[in-house]
Design an enzyme around this catalytic site. Structure first.
Site, mmCIF file in Angstrom:
data_model
loop_
_atom_site.group_PDB
_atom_site.id
_atom_site.type_symbol
_atom_site.label_atom_id
_atom_site.label_comp_id
_atom_site.label_asym_id
_atom_site.label_seq_id
_atom_site.Cartn_x
_atom_site.Cartn_y
_atom_site.Cartn_z
ATOM 1 N N SER A 86 0.799 -1.221 0.000
ATOM 2 C CA SER A 86 0.000 0.000 0.000
ATOM 3 C C SER A 86 0.836 1.278 0.000
ATOM 4 O O SER A 86 0.278 2.371 -0.079
ATOM 5 C CB SER A 86 -0.942 0.015 1.212
ATOM 6 O OG SER A 86 -0.212 -0.001 2.414
ATOM 7 N N LYS A 137 -6.270 3.660 8.724
ATOM 8 C CA LYS A 137 -5.339 4.598 8.104
ATOM 9 C C LYS A 137 -5.892 6.023 8.141
ATOM 10 O O LYS A 137 -5.155 6.980 8.406
ATOM 11 C CB LYS A 137 -5.056 4.175 6.661
ATOM 12 C CG LYS A 137 -4.252 2.879 6.566
ATOM 13 C CD LYS A 137 -4.049 2.442 5.122
ATOM 14 C CE LYS A 137 -3.222 1.165 5.052
ATOM 15 N NZ LYS A 137 -3.031 0.692 3.671
#
Length: 805
Positions: A698, A741
């Site tokens: 990611s 996140k």
């Protein structure tokens, strides 16, 4: 009937003569034999008297089919009988007659016809029948002679077990040469059922009749041999039991003479009583009694004695069929979960659904629950609350660091110091077979040469298999189907797929700042005040103080570190109260007092972090502690094309860095770079906080943005964070852990977050409080990322001749 007996069963009328009838019960008269009988029925007594007085002592004997009938009808008698002669009879004082009869020849018979003399065939008078002698056949052949010799031999053996067969009888039988007479002479002496004797009586062929007698003798000899073996075995067992009893009594006497109070035999007898009285499966009881039998033969001082004794203790102490009464009140369970846990609405709802199914089915249904989330978010305490809500005994098993299969299944008793596995040990502590097991840190197990404990858990957690869980130490199946299993983990990556397949994953996300404040105020602070001996009014933490503790002294997904900091504040307050000798005063801790109580701030944003820099990008990562801000730094130096990545990164992240560089090289012309720019420079990409392991795809767009910024010398906006995987063609692929996140981005004060467009559906799981603080940019391609992230106009990034569409 045999084919030779067709004449017997013929319904044709036949010429005969009348004789009195004496029905026999369970006795068959045979020709050429003498038989004493005790006669009690009145009709039979009259028949004997009439035979002596009027029929030349001749009388007809026919056996009843059913011996229980007192007054048989013609249909209740066999078709073949015997005409006999009354040798002598004596009337006894009580009324019966003791008589001796001689069998003469076989007959077939019929009742008197209505036109004959009166014959009531009942107890009032003696019955009479018309009889006709059956033909006496002769059968002489070598085969018949051989059969007679074989019969004589086995008869001699049979005489040893049948005392009715005397030596005189054997001598007389040896002189017989007619097979039929020989068979008729032996028949009354056989200890067989009367129906079989009647079967032999009805055979007219002498050879076949003698063959039947030979068959009966063989069968009798086999039965006698089997009976002797059984008696011998029983006698040996009785002798063994008597010997054991004698020896045990001797041991008791010896112990008594030596002044020993602890009699091993008395202890064994007590164990036997406990095994018989214990509520346990028959398999376990039989196993225990078998081990107890071994224990009786051992010396108490031997090491094997202690091993067997310990094994019996385990069998007796396990709660085999002991069930704790449980109650499933869904409203009450909801209240308990809400009282003890703030937030976590989705996990709590799923648990309540699970409990509702249990209540409807009255059984444990569905997969095992697995609570997955960062440390400190309340996984273990949630399992404890479920146990309280259901009324089950709570048992926690920590699987962190377990690497030996025997920790789950136990050791076999052949090993020194063998013990059952953790599952059986926990059941012993729980004292019931339906507790709630919290298998904590299931993702922290590992495997080595001693086996894979995760594979052993497959049987424990599979509802189709755990009905017969077999611990190596017990070697007895134990039913685990009534146990409520809840597992916890920080990450799913290290849990094997087959084990995940047996569990339903319930994710617990990181707490929001507002949730942490609520938890600190309503749960953590009251608990710490009580644990430190303070009164509720001694410590007051205003909202601004809690905000400062959360932001500057903790950086975590859960609240474990927050509770430690609140505990430190309570300790400081305790010192203040004791030193000032004022236990009732109220201490209000303001934000400015925190450095005096907790020291300097542990986490803060430097001034440099609030300014845009070349090559420095704010990435987002999801780790074991929840979402974190991941800084990516890239510097360009003159060199020969070397590329270096540092910062304790994993293989996947290293591959992402290579893919990012390949994409930048492919778009070098569009970015205004020289065709062979990479051969004249060295590139170093670094991920700070090197002590923390980092991996995953990611960070792809963050690495790409950092490379472009360093190559073009354009700063990256400090208030922009990003996450997404990048391909060689520049496509941005979706990622996981978006909620965590975005929480970390909000905590770090980011203004904009760049997210893959395919993750738009995951934004529904993000609280509105977080979305209100962030501007979300959805992108499909890295070309869309650069204009947002770089602090420069678009035409400064892309060459005019090849600008992105």
């Amino acid at each position: 009937m045999n084919d030779t007996n067709d004449a017997i069963t013929s319904n044709a009328r036949f010429e005969g003569f009348e004789l009195p009838l004496m029905p026999l019960r369970e006795v068959v008269m045979s020709p050429h034999s003498i038989m004493p009988l005790l006669v009690g029925r009145a009709a039979s007594v009259k028949a004997i008297e009439a035979a002596v007085a009027d029929y030349g002592k001749r009388i007809c004997f026919i056996t009843q089919r059913e011996s229980a009938l007192e007054t048989p009808s013609p249909a209740d008698l066999y078709e073949v009988g015997v005409v006999g002669r009354v040798l002598q009879y004596t009337r006894l004082p009580e009324g019966p007659i003791k008589a001796t009869f001689e069998g003469l020849y076989r007959i077939r018979w019929r009742p008197l016809e209505p036109g004959d003399a009166e014959n009531p065939f009942g107890p009032a008078a003696f019955p009479r029948v018309v009889v006709a002698p059956l033909p006496v056949l002769r059968h002489e052949s070598p085969e018949t002679e051989a059969l007679m010799r074989a019969t004589r031999e086995i008869l001699a053996e049979y005489a040893h077990i049948n005392k009715k067969i005397t030596p005189d009888f054997l001598s007389a039988a040896a002189g017989l040469r007619d097979a039929g007479q020989f068979a008729d002479t032996i028949l009354p002496l056989l200890k067989i059922e009367y129906a079989k004797k009647q079967e032999a009586l009805e055979l007219l062929d002498p050879a076949k009749r003698l063959e039947k007698i030979y068959e009966f003798l063989n069968t009798e000899m086999e039965l006698v041999s089997m009976e002797r073996r059984i008696k011998s075995r029983i006698k040996d067992q009785m002798d063994k039991n008597q010997r054991e009893y004698y020896l045990s009594e001797q041991i008791k006497a010896i112990n008594k003479e030596m002044g020993r109070d602890d009699d091993p035999q008395a202890e064994i007898a007590e164990l036997e009583q406990q095994l018989k009285a214990r509520n346990m499966p028959e398999e376990a009881r039989e196993k225990g009694l078998s081990e107890l039998k071994k224990l009786r033969m051992m010396a108490p001082a031997s090491s094997e004695y202690a091993i067997v004794r310990n094994y019996l203790d385990w069998i007796l102490e396990l709660p085999w069929n002991e069930m704790r009464e449980t109650a499933l009140d869904i409203p009450e369970a909801r209240a308990i979960l809400d009282d003890e846990h703030f937030g976590l609405e989705k996990p709590k709802q799923r648990i309540l659904e699970f409990l509702a199914v249990q209540k409807l089915t009255n059984a444990l249904k569905g997969p095992i629950l697995c609570l997955v989330g960062p440390p400190g978010v309340g996984k273990t305490s949630l399992a404890k609350s479920v146990a309280r809500a259901t009324g089950r005994e709570y048992v926690r098993l920590s699987l962190g660091g377990v690497r030996d299969e025997a920790e789950i299944r136990g050791h076999r008793r052949t090993y020194v110091g063998a013990m059952p596995g953790k599952i059986i040990m926990a059941l012993k502590r729980a004292k019931s077979s339906n507790p709630l097991f919290c298998l904590d840190e299931i993702d922290k197990m590992s495997s080595d040469y001693r086996g894979d404990p995760a594979s052993a858990l497959l049987e424990v957690l599979d509802p189709e298999q755990n009905k017969a869980f077999n611990d190596h130490y017990l070697d007895i199946d134990y039913d685990l189907s009534k146990v409520f299993f809840i597992t916890t983990a920080n990450s799913l990556h290290s849990i094997p797929a087959p084990l995940q397949d047996r569990m339903e994953i319930i994710e617990l996300s990181s707490y929001l700042e507002i949730e942490k404040k609520h938890i600190a105020r309503d749960f953590l602070l009251p608990r710490q005040i009580a644990e430190h001996g303070l009164k509720p009014g001694n410590v007051e933490l205003p909202e601004e103080t809690l905000n400062e503790v959360i932001r500057s002294y903790t950086r975590e997904a859960g609240v474990r570190g927050l509770e430690r900091e609140i505990g430190a504040l309570c300790r400081k307050t305790a010192i203040k109260l004791v030193e000032e000798n004022d236990l009732d005063q109220q201490v209000i801790i303001a934000p400015d007092d925190l450095e005096r109580y907790l020291g300097v701030k542990k986490y803060r944003l430097d001034e440099n972090e609030k300014a845009s820099k070349v090559g420095v990008v704010n990435g987002l990562a999801y780790t074991g502690v929840g979402g974190v801000l991941l800084t990516v730094e890239t510097v360009i130096m003159p060199g020969k094309g070397n590329v270096v990545t540092t910062g304790k990164i994993g293989e996947v992240m290293s591959e992402s860095a290579k893919a990012a560089l390949s994409y930048v090289r492919s778009r070098g012309t569009a970015l205004g770079l020289k065709p062979n720019f990479h051969s004249e420079i060295d590139i170093h990409t670094h991920f700070p906080e090197g002590a923390t392991p980092k991996d995953g795809p990611s960070a792809g767009i963050a690495i790409t943005t950092s490379l472009v910024s360093a190559l073009l010398g354009i700063p990256v906006r400090y208030d922009v964070a990003m996450t997404g995987e990048v391909t060689l063609r520049g496509r941005v692929l979706p990622i996981g852990g978006l909620r965590e996140k975005l929480l970390s981005a909000s905590r770090a004060g980011m203004a904009t977050v760049i997210v893959p467009r395919d993750n738009a559906k995951d934004l529904k799981e993000v609280p509105d409080e977080i979305l209100e603080t962030l501007h979300i940019e959805l992108v499909d391609h890295i070309d869309e990322v650069l204009p947002i992230a770089l602090d420069a106009p678009t035409d400064a990034i892309w060459d005019d001749s090849d600008s992105p569409s």
